[in-house]
Design an enzyme around this catalytic site. Structure first.
Site: not given
Length: 368
Positions: A107, A177, A201
């Protein structure tokens, strides 16, 4: 009322499982929200009820993180992917010095690519040469005092790597993030200038992204962005600039209530998550390499346990048998394959114990 028992064995990397108490409340809200008498799917985003939902969800997040008063809380669309661009649009566009990014996995590589579209970017450390199996030590990092900001991903979902310290220096804004470990443990939020996390999540369903942003970032940011991409305009509209994801934000509210009232806060949540991770890593570490951890031991994630098995044939048998036993979501990300057990907030200790027991039995039967 107990819902589908398979939900308790959902180890998906995302969207992740939701607490059963929340699922029961959501089920009721689809028919009607008690305070309103309407389905959550048909309540106006301009209603006084929804304004109260946004306010309470903000208050709950502030309470859970002990968030300083100079932070704004936004509930935005576009996922974390939109923030890959919106952050540098706001904080990097027009700057002569490079923003500094860490390349620690799948990511963070995507974040770097998008940031480069907006201005100069320097990758201060990359784990590519090590196959993204570890994170940098303090000695390997040198940050510039002139950088507009530094950016890193706190938990790499694919490789199962997690930072357990805050990076950088206080005089350079930190951006993080936290999509896959937000509200999973205590967070020194006051040391950051901007934190973003998509909900699917640990804290809700897909459709909403939480952004915590200091007022100084808002005031000093680029002034000529489209309204939808302008944090200032979103703050003025109280996350209601255009039709927001009412359902997703409502579920986040229910999860924050669960964290506060049922769990007892993020410190307690962190303790529970540590127990779950230790259960699975103990299986890996005592398997004589039958289960091989992707991440280096000192950098393993409490959220995503990524590992491989001795052969593709044994791996295929593992997936076949786990599906037959009602486990779901254990397939590793397509980028690296293997197995990945995501043990987000809503996965109970008893569910992880069931997986650990299965893994021990599977090893005994397939060892030779």
């Amino acid at each position: 009322m107990s819902l589908n028992p398979k939900n308790a064995l959902n180890f998906s990397g995302g969207p992740g499982a939701l607490p059963e108490v929340v699922l029961n409340q959501v089920q009721q809200s689809i028919i009607n929200v008690p305070e309103v008498g309407l389905s959550i799917l048909g309540i106006s985003h301009r209603s006084a009820w929804f304004e109260a939902v946004v306010r309470e969800t903000e208050d709950n997040i502030r309470k859970l993180l002990n968030l300083p008063d100079d932070f704004h809380i936004l509930f935005l669309q576009g996922g974390a992917t939109q923030q890959f661009s919106q952050v540098p649009m706001t904080m990097l566009r027009g700057k002569k010095h490079a923003a500094e990014y860490l390349d620690t996995g799948y990511w963070s590589r995507k974040v770097v690519t998008e940031a480069m579209r907006e201005g100069p970017v320097k990758v201060v450390w990359s784990g590519e040469s090590d196959g993204y199996r570890r994170l940098p030590t303090e000695e390997e990092l040198t940050f510039s005092p002139d950088a507009p900001y530094i950016h890193y991903v706190s938990n790499e979902t694919v490789e199962g790597l997690q930072f357990n310290r805050v990076l950088g220096h206080d005089h350079v804004p930190r951006v993080c993030d936290m999509s896959s470990d937000f509200l999973s443990k205590p967070c020194e939020a006051d040391k950051f200038s901007l934190i973003y996390a998509h909900a699917q999540k640990n804290i809700g369903p897909a459709g909403v992204t939480i952004v915590l942003i200091r007022d100084s970032v808002v005031q000093n940011g680029t002034k000529d962005l489209p309204a939808f991409l302008d944090y200032r305009r979103q703050i003025e509209a109280h996350s209601n600039l255009n039709t927001p994801p009412v359902f997703a934000i409502y579920v986040v509210l229910l999860v924050t209530r669960w964290l506060l009232n049922d769990i007892g806060g993020v410190e307690k949540m962190g303790e529970i998550n540590r127990v779950k991770a230790d259960l699975l890593f103990s299986i890996l570490d005592n398997s004589d390499d039958f289960y091989h951890s992707w991440a280096a031991p000192e950098h393993r994630s409490d959220m995503n346990v990524a590992f491989t098995l001795p052969t593709k044939e044994i791996e295929a048998a593992f997936f076949e048998e786990t599906r037959a036993a009602d486990f779901s979501g254990l397939e590793g990300h397509r980028a690296i394959g293997g197995v990945r057990a995501s043990i987000y907030n809503a996965l109970s200790v008893s569910s992880v114990e069931k997986l650990a027991g299965f893994m021990q039995d599977f090893q005994r039967r397939h060892r030779k």
